[in-house]
Each structure stands twice: as C-alpha cells, then as structure tokens.
Scaffold this motif. Structure first.
Motif, PDB file in Angstrom:
ATOM      1  N   HIS A  18      10.635 -18.935 -51.828  1.00  0.00           N
ATOM      2  CA  HIS A  18      11.791 -18.496 -51.089  1.00  0.00           C
ATOM      3  C   HIS A  18      11.277 -18.577 -49.568  1.00  0.00           C
ATOM      4  CE1 HIS A  18      15.182 -15.868 -49.770  1.00  0.00           C
ATOM      5  NE2 HIS A  18      14.116 -15.157 -49.169  1.00  0.00           N
ATOM      6  N   LYS A  19      10.192 -17.997 -49.317  1.00  0.00           N
ATOM      7  CA  LYS A  19       9.534 -18.209 -47.904  1.00  0.00           C
ATOM      8  C   LYS A  19       9.494 -19.467 -47.309  1.00  0.00           C
ATOM      9  CE  LYS A  19       7.633 -13.495 -46.952  1.00  0.00           C
ATOM     10  NZ  LYS A  19       6.406 -12.921 -46.387  1.00  0.00           N
ATOM     11  N   LEU A  20       9.082 -20.507 -48.171  1.00  0.00           N
ATOM     12  CA  LEU A  20       8.957 -21.886 -47.550  1.00  0.00           C
ATOM     13  C   LEU A  20      10.381 -22.372 -47.377  1.00  0.00           C
ATOM     14  CD1 LEU A  20       6.047 -23.251 -50.274  1.00  0.00           C
ATOM     15  CD2 LEU A  20       5.932 -22.919 -47.655  1.00  0.00           C
ATOM     16  N   ARG A  21      11.464 -22.099 -48.176  1.00  0.00           N
ATOM     17  CA  ARG A  21      12.623 -22.533 -48.007  1.00  0.00           C
ATOM     18  C   ARG A  21      13.257 -22.012 -46.486  1.00  0.00           C
ATOM     19  NH1 ARG A  21      15.932 -22.267 -53.604  1.00  0.00           N
ATOM     20  NH2 ARG A  21      14.963 -24.107 -54.870  1.00  0.00           N
ATOM     21  N   ALA A  22      12.934 -20.968 -46.287  1.00  0.00           N
ATOM     22  CA  ALA A  22      13.300 -20.139 -44.995  1.00  0.00           C
ATOM     23  C   ALA A  22      12.679 -20.871 -43.838  1.00  0.00           C
ATOM     24  CB  ALA A  22      13.125 -18.469 -44.881  1.00  0.00           C
ATOM     25  N   ILE A  23      11.329 -21.156 -44.067  1.00  0.00           N
ATOM     26  CA  ILE A  23      10.460 -21.957 -43.134  1.00  0.00           C
ATOM     27  C   ILE A  23      11.092 -23.223 -42.768  1.00  0.00           C
ATOM     28  CG2 ILE A  23       8.073 -22.591 -42.603  1.00  0.00           C
ATOM     29  CD1 ILE A  23       6.938 -20.368 -44.012  1.00  0.00           C
ATOM     30  N   SER A  25      14.162 -24.451 -43.294  1.00  0.00           N
ATOM     31  CA  SER A  25      15.343 -24.279 -42.709  1.00  0.00           C
ATOM     32  C   SER A  25      14.898 -23.951 -40.984  1.00  0.00           C
ATOM     33  CB  SER A  25      16.150 -23.070 -43.045  1.00  0.00           C
ATOM     34  OG  SER A  25      17.454 -22.963 -42.565  1.00  0.00           O
ATOM     35  N   ARG A  26      14.321 -23.208 -40.751  1.00  0.00           N
ATOM     36  CA  ARG A  26      14.126 -23.063 -39.215  1.00  0.00           C
ATOM     37  C   ARG A  26      13.557 -23.967 -38.558  1.00  0.00           C
ATOM     38  NH1 ARG A  26      14.077 -17.529 -37.608  1.00  0.00           N
ATOM     39  NH2 ARG A  26      14.557 -16.025 -39.191  1.00  0.00           N
ATOM     40  N   LEU A  27      12.597 -24.990 -39.383  1.00  0.00           N
ATOM     41  CA  LEU A  27      11.900 -26.144 -38.629  1.00  0.00           C
ATOM     42  C   LEU A  27      12.763 -27.225 -38.479  1.00  0.00           C
ATOM     43  CD1 LEU A  27       8.493 -26.229 -40.856  1.00  0.00           C
ATOM     44  CD2 LEU A  27       8.692 -25.649 -38.410  1.00  0.00           C
ATOM     45  N   VAL A  28      13.678 -27.317 -39.523  1.00  0.00           N
ATOM     46  CA  VAL A  28      14.662 -28.432 -39.463  1.00  0.00           C
ATOM     47  C   VAL A  28      15.522 -28.133 -38.138  1.00  0.00           C
ATOM     48  CG1 VAL A  28      16.710 -29.329 -40.531  1.00  0.00           C
ATOM     49  CG2 VAL A  28      14.813 -28.942 -41.819  1.00  0.00           C
ATOM     50  N   ARG A  29      16.221 -26.856 -38.165  1.00  0.00           N
ATOM     51  CA  ARG A  29      17.054 -26.534 -36.933  1.00  0.00           C
ATOM     52  C   ARG A  29      16.257 -26.616 -35.472  1.00  0.00           C
ATOM     53  NH1 ARG A  29      18.513 -21.770 -40.053  1.00  0.00           N
ATOM     54  NH2 ARG A  29      17.138 -20.430 -38.918  1.00  0.00           N
ATOM     55  N   ARG A  30      15.038 -26.409 -35.473  1.00  0.00           N
ATOM     56  CA  ARG A  30      14.395 -26.438 -34.337  1.00  0.00           C
ATOM     57  C   ARG A  30      14.069 -27.946 -34.007  1.00  0.00           C
ATOM     58  NH1 ARG A  30      12.158 -21.245 -32.640  1.00  0.00           N
ATOM     59  NH2 ARG A  30      10.490 -22.407 -31.423  1.00  0.00           N
ATOM     60  N   THR A  31      13.875 -28.779 -34.917  1.00  0.00           N
ATOM     61  CA  THR A  31      13.555 -30.278 -34.835  1.00  0.00           C
ATOM     62  C   THR A  31      14.714 -30.816 -34.169  1.00  0.00           C
ATOM     63  OG1 THR A  31      11.773 -30.180 -36.455  1.00  0.00           O
ATOM     64  CG2 THR A  31      12.785 -32.457 -35.815  1.00  0.00           C
ATOM     65  N   THR A  95       4.605 -29.266 -48.999  1.00  0.00           N
ATOM     66  CA  THR A  95       3.511 -28.967 -48.576  1.00  0.00           C
ATOM     67  C   THR A  95       3.080 -28.960 -47.269  1.00  0.00           C
ATOM     68  OG1 THR A  95       2.877 -30.587 -50.523  1.00  0.00           O
ATOM     69  CG2 THR A  95       1.109 -30.507 -49.133  1.00  0.00           C
ATOM     70  N   THR A  96       3.768 -29.665 -46.614  1.00  0.00           N
ATOM     71  CA  THR A  96       3.733 -29.575 -44.997  1.00  0.00           C
ATOM     72  C   THR A  96       3.941 -28.252 -44.464  1.00  0.00           C
ATOM     73  OG1 THR A  96       4.192 -31.922 -44.856  1.00  0.00           O
ATOM     74  CG2 THR A  96       4.337 -30.377 -42.758  1.00  0.00           C
ATOM     75  N   ALA A  97       4.985 -27.754 -45.072  1.00  0.00           N
ATOM     76  CA  ALA A  97       5.345 -26.218 -44.469  1.00  0.00           C
ATOM     77  C   ALA A  97       4.290 -25.114 -45.084  1.00  0.00           C
ATOM     78  CB  ALA A  97       6.566 -25.865 -45.357  1.00  0.00           C
ATOM     79  N   ALA A  98       3.624 -25.425 -46.176  1.00  0.00           N
ATOM     80  CA  ALA A  98       2.599 -24.381 -46.613  1.00  0.00           C
ATOM     81  C   ALA A  98       1.291 -24.828 -45.704  1.00  0.00           C
ATOM     82  CB  ALA A  98       2.220 -24.851 -48.110  1.00  0.00           C
ATOM     83  N   ARG A  99       1.100 -25.770 -45.368  1.00  0.00           N
ATOM     84  CA  ARG A  99      -0.080 -26.264 -44.519  1.00  0.00           C
ATOM     85  C   ARG A  99       0.303 -25.485 -43.165  1.00  0.00           C
ATOM     86  NH1 ARG A  99       0.351 -31.229 -43.861  1.00  0.00           N
ATOM     87  NH2 ARG A  99      -0.742 -31.732 -46.027  1.00  0.00           N
ATOM     88  N   GLU A 149       5.243 -14.634 -41.961  1.00  0.00           N
ATOM     89  CA  GLU A 149       6.781 -14.511 -40.916  1.00  0.00           C
ATOM     90  C   GLU A 149       7.045 -16.037 -40.861  1.00  0.00           C
ATOM     91  OE1 GLU A 149       6.090 -11.986 -37.427  1.00  0.00           O
ATOM     92  OE2 GLU A 149       5.184 -10.410 -38.810  1.00  0.00           O
ATOM     93  N   ALA A 150       8.527 -16.298 -41.171  1.00  0.00           N
ATOM     94  CA  ALA A 150       8.808 -17.533 -41.195  1.00  0.00           C
ATOM     95  C   ALA A 150       9.170 -18.026 -39.753  1.00  0.00           C
ATOM     96  CB  ALA A 150      10.390 -17.499 -41.934  1.00  0.00           C
ATOM     97  N   GLN A 151       9.553 -16.821 -39.082  1.00  0.00           N
ATOM     98  CA  GLN A 151       9.880 -17.172 -37.485  1.00  0.00           C
ATOM     99  C   GLN A 151       8.693 -17.454 -36.865  1.00  0.00           C
ATOM    100  OE1 GLN A 151      11.906 -13.885 -35.544  1.00  0.00           O
ATOM    101  NE2 GLN A 151      12.257 -14.745 -33.547  1.00  0.00           N
TER     102      GLN A 151
END
Length: 226
Positions: A18-23, A25-31, A95-99, A149-151
């Motif tokens: 769940h947290k990885l998906r939230a992260i 989503s935020r990474l995609v928007r900022r990218t 895996t990149t998000a987890a890193r 914290e996803a943010q």
C-alpha cells in the motif's frame, strides 16, 4: 505479512504494498510535472528564436514558418519524452521505490529492498534457514513501516529546478514580447499560425492629413516598416 511456502514468498505484505503504491503515485506525478516543465521551457526558448529569425529575415514563404514551428514542437516533445522516460520507468518499478524508501529511512537498513528483491520466486533460496531469515526481515520491515512517509520519499524526485527554469523562460518571453508589442504580437501569431496570411508589414503616413481642392495633384508619402 508475507507467507513462505515451498521455499517461495507468495505475496508482498499488504502494508508495504500500500505504501509503495502511494510512493509510486507521487513519484509519477512529480516526474510528469518535471518533464512537462522541461519540455515547455524548450518550446518557449525555441519560439523566441523562431520569432527573432522571422523578425530579422521576414519569412514570406509559409513553408519556412511551418518548418520552424514544427521543428520547435518536435524538439520540445522529444526533450519532454527523454526527461520522462527513465524516471517513469524507475517510478513504476516497485524495487526502485523500495530502494528509495531505504535511502530516505536509514533505520530500515535496506529491509524493504530485501523484501522486494526476494518477492520474485526465481531469487529465493531453498534452505529453511534462509527462508526463516527472510520471514524475520519481512516482519521487521512491516513493524518499521510506520517510519516511512510517502511524501518524504517522493521528495527525492524534485521538479523545483525544472519549474524555476520554466518561470525564467516565461519571463524571458514576456520581456521579448514587451520590446515592441505591436510587432512581436504579430510574430507570435505567425509562429502559431504559420499558414495564415498574417503580414508583419507596417505602413505609416509621412505626409499626414492633407486638404486639397478638387482636381489638384497631391503627393502622398508612406513609410514601410517590417
């Protein structure tokens, strides 16, 4: 938590996923915001260059103006795609998000990366000791998930520089247009409507208003600019 059966982890813990998906989503928007800002910056700069060329050479041939407009749009789109491709590919990878989570939260000591790496069946070890250790690491990763914290993790991809560059390019364009709005506004129209019959030629009367009796010859003078 994840379960281990026949030497393979069957699922990722729901709290971690769940947290990885939230992260992600935020990474995609900022990218996407960063890539669009870079592409728009290139488009504005190219547009200024094209308007200067049109102002200097007075391009009467619509084909030349079309070529400049199309080249500017293609350059902006290409730069935008190049700026977005690799970061988006990484953002969609769990895996990149987890890193990134482990980089942002040193106390995890790469537990999330370990869980994600060994969640694929082809990388698990078959001996019970290794599986027991993996279960233990997974349990610790779940417990320490409250630190994530996803943010904060998403801030590792910052669009601020790209947005600042876009603001600078916009100010530069505004300054160029303010040099001679009567002329630059026409150049702007010629850039976005290269096939339209928009003339940049200006005629100014040098003889002024005249009153003459009927039948007499009057000399009229005009000054051509642009």
């Amino acid at each position: 938590m994840a379960t281990v059966t026949n030497g393979q982890t069957k699922s990722i813990p729901s709290s971690i996923e769940h947290k990885l998906r939230a992260i992600q989503s935020r990474l995609v928007r900022r990218t996407v915001i960063r890539a669009l800002a870079i592409g728009l910056s290139v488009l504005i700069l190219a547009m200024i260059v094209c308007m200067i060329v049109d102002w200097s050479l007075m391009l009467f041939d619509p084909v030349a103006r079309v070529s400049l407009t199309v080249a500017s749009l293609l350059a902006a789109a290409t730069v935008c795609l190049l700026a977005a491709y690799r970061p988006l590919t990484e953002a969609f990878g769990r895996t990149t998000a987890a890193r990134r989570v482990d980089e942002q939260t040193p106390l995890l000591e790469e537990r999330w990366t370990t869980v994600m790496t060994y969640s694929s069946g082809d990388r698990h070890k078959s001996d019970p000791t290794a599986q027991a250790m993996l279960q233990h690491v997974t349990s610790e990763a779940i417990v320490m998930g409250e630190l994530v914290e996803a943010q904060a993790v998403a801030r590792l991809v910052s669009p601020r520089k790209a947005l600042a560059s876009l603001a600078g390019c916009a100010l530069l364009c505004a300054a160029f247009l303010s040099l001679n709005w009567a002329q630059t506004s026409i150049l702007l129209q010629r850039f976005w409507q290269p096939l339209a019959n928009i003339s940049a030629t200006q005629l100014a009367s040098v003889s002024g208003d005249l009153t003459s009796p009927r039948g007499e010859t009057v000399a009229l003078g005009a000054k051509v600019a642009g």
